[in-house]
Scaffold this active site. Structure first.
Site, PDB file in Angstrom:
ATOM      1  N   LYS A 180      41.678  48.433  44.488  1.00 42.56           N
ATOM      2  CA  LYS A 180      40.459  48.878  43.796  1.00 42.56           C
ATOM      3  C   LYS A 180      39.543  49.676  44.755  1.00 42.56           C
ATOM      4  O   LYS A 180      39.877  49.843  45.923  1.00 42.56           O
ATOM      5  CB  LYS A 180      39.735  47.672  43.207  1.00 42.56           C
ATOM      6  CG  LYS A 180      40.597  46.911  42.195  1.00 42.56           C
ATOM      7  CD  LYS A 180      41.027  47.803  41.043  1.00 42.56           C
ATOM      8  CE  LYS A 180      41.766  47.074  39.946  1.00 42.56           C
ATOM      9  NZ  LYS A 180      43.166  46.747  40.271  1.00 42.56           N
TER      10      LYS A 180
HETATM   11  C1  LIG Z   1      41.989  47.422  34.319  1.00 46.75           C
HETATM   12  C2  LIG Z   1      42.147  46.133  35.056  1.00 46.75           C
HETATM   13  N1  LIG Z   1      41.442  45.075  34.671  1.00 46.75           N
HETATM   14  C3  LIG Z   1      41.554  43.889  35.301  1.00 46.75           C
HETATM   15  C4  LIG Z   1      42.400  43.727  36.362  1.00 46.75           C
HETATM   16  C5  LIG Z   1      42.551  42.374  37.014  1.00 46.75           C
HETATM   17  O1  LIG Z   1      42.096  42.387  38.341  1.00 46.75           O
HETATM   18  P1  LIG Z   1      42.427  41.181  39.336  1.00 46.75           P
HETATM   19  O2  LIG Z   1      43.706  41.534  40.025  1.00 46.75           O
HETATM   20  O3  LIG Z   1      41.261  41.157  40.284  1.00 46.75           O
HETATM   21  O4  LIG Z   1      42.531  39.951  38.542  1.00 46.75           O
HETATM   22  C6  LIG Z   1      43.152  44.804  36.806  1.00 46.75           C
HETATM   23  C7  LIG Z   1      44.082  44.641  37.967  1.00 46.75           C
HETATM   24  O5  LIG Z   1      44.756  45.523  38.392  1.00 46.75           O
HETATM   25  C8  LIG Z   1      43.023  46.040  36.132  1.00 46.75           C
HETATM   26  O6  LIG Z   1      43.741  47.100  36.525  1.00 46.75           O
END
Ligand SMILES: Cc1ncc(COP(=O)(O)O)c(C=O)c1O
Length: 375
Positions: A180
């Site tokens: 991210k």
């Molecule tokens: C659009 C989106 N939402 C939520 C998430 C979930 O993130 P996390 O890995 O911190 O749980 C991701 C993870 O890649 C994502 O791409």
């Protein structure tokens, strides 16, 4: 190999983590408080609580909004599995709508048409390069008495009418996964409306435990275990301070992608950045001209990998996953999400890349596309 994503952890941050490790307090403690304080300032004073992932933040957001069995949540098929999984996990029903063809954001008119007596919330994922129209989204939600959970995993640092994402709206979630805009190794945050909601998140993320006046504890519902350790919070805090620099670098790379991709015809590109648009760029995804390309996406990606370039697929269409189909969806239901899912390729974009790296990726794409056409 040019990586698809790569976080930058500088020596100062590594030293700061070593100090946390030496401090003797490594799970949630003072650094979580500092990180939450700075995130809250970033969101103009709205309370922010950190958790072990955005997935945990979305689950807790749904619980905070009181969503469970019998409820429906409208969401977009062009997103990550988390969105579907967490709606199902709390016992609610996902109602999928299609995405806008270029921005990939949730199609609000379709959402409007799917609102029914059981609808409790709209949960859109914002896409890099263009946010959902928050005025229209909240106008609809308010008129219909719905909660909004904004999945802002991909867009921390994007701005809406002069405010950071998270500074306005209802419930907003961020991800600090290493691919991210900023990382905490793993981690996420949930931005809420007031101190009462923040207190509730603290309970939901830590077993559901309430402390009683007599010094004992009680649970009234089965909470999760999603508290972020201080080690992660220390990294997140350092990264938040560097976020503007990271975003500027990412944007310069994206502008170069746009310049160079003009010489790679036939791929569909995301919305082009314009001066002062305030958008952040977590990913750069292109759509391959598959019908005219006598080459599969897999072959295209393999050819790039053979040239030392890693790629990804963001995202599969959620309504066509095995879990999504259990809710009655089938191919043809949401044509834009399906078209994008079938042809999208995510190209490398991270702060350790140079403009020359972008040139190399674009030259490799042009070469492989040319071969694909000739095949
Ligand atoms: C659009 C989106 N939402 C939520 C998430 C979930 O993130 P996390 O890995 O911190 O749980 C991701 C993870 O890649 C994502 O791409």
């Amino acid at each position: 190999m040019l990586k698809f994503a790569s976080p930058r952890l500088d020596e100062e941050t590594i030293e700061a983590v070593a100090a946390v490790l030496r401090s003797g307090h490594i799970t949630s403690g003072p650094w979580v408080e500092r990180f939450e304080h700075d995130l809250s300032s970033f969101c103009e004073g709205r309370p922010a609580r950190v958790l072990t992932s955005a997935t945990a933040a979305i689950e807790v957001a749904l619980q905070l909004a009181g969503i469970g069995p019998g409820d429906e949540v409208i969401t977009c098929s062009q997103s990550f599995f988390t969105v579907l999984n967490m709606i199902v996990k709390v016992g609610a029903t996902p109602v999928f709508v299609d995405c806008e063809p270029v921005t990939r954001n949730l199609d609000l008119e379709q959402a409007r048409a799917r609102i029914g007596p059981r609808t409790r919330a709209i949960m859109p994922t914002h896409w890099p390069g263009s946010l959902m129209d928050l005025d229209a989204l909240y106008g609809l939600a308010k008129a219909q008495g719905l909660r909004v959970i904004e999945d802002a995993a991909l867009v921390i640092g994007s701005r809406w009418r002069g405010h950071n994402v998270g500074a306005v709206g209802d419930l907003v979630t961020f991800s600090f996964h290493p691919n991210k805009n900023m990382t905490a190794i793993e981690g996420g945050a949930l931005v809420v409306n007031d101190a009462t909601e923040a207190r509730r998140v603290e309970t939901l993320r830590f077993h559901g435990i309430e402390r009683l006046a007599d010094g004992t504890r009680d649970v009234a519902f089965p909470g999760g275990k999603f508290n972020l350790p201080d080690v992660n919070a220390r990294i997140g805090l350092a990264q938040l301070a560097r976020l503007p620099a990271f975003l500027a670098h990412r944007r310069a790379l994206v502008e170069r992608y746009f310049e160079r991709f003009l010489t790679v015809p036939a791929c569909e590109l995301p919305p082009r950045p314009s001066a002062g648009d305030g958008m952040s760029w977590n990913m750069f995804c292109v759509l391959l001209p598959l019908p005219e390309l006598r080459m599969s996406r897999k072959a295209f990606r393999d050819a790039l990998a053979a040239r030392g370039i890693a790629t990804g697929v963001s995202y599969e269409a959620l309504h066509l996953s095995t879990l999504g189909r259990r809710y009655g969806y089938q191919r043809g239901d949401l044509p834009q999400a399906e078209r994008i899912a079938a042809s999208t390729v995510t190209l490398p974009l991270h702060v350790d890349m140079t403009l020359e790296d972008v040139d190399r990726v674009c030259a490799a794409c042009a070469e492989v596309l040319e071969q694909g056409r000739a095949a």
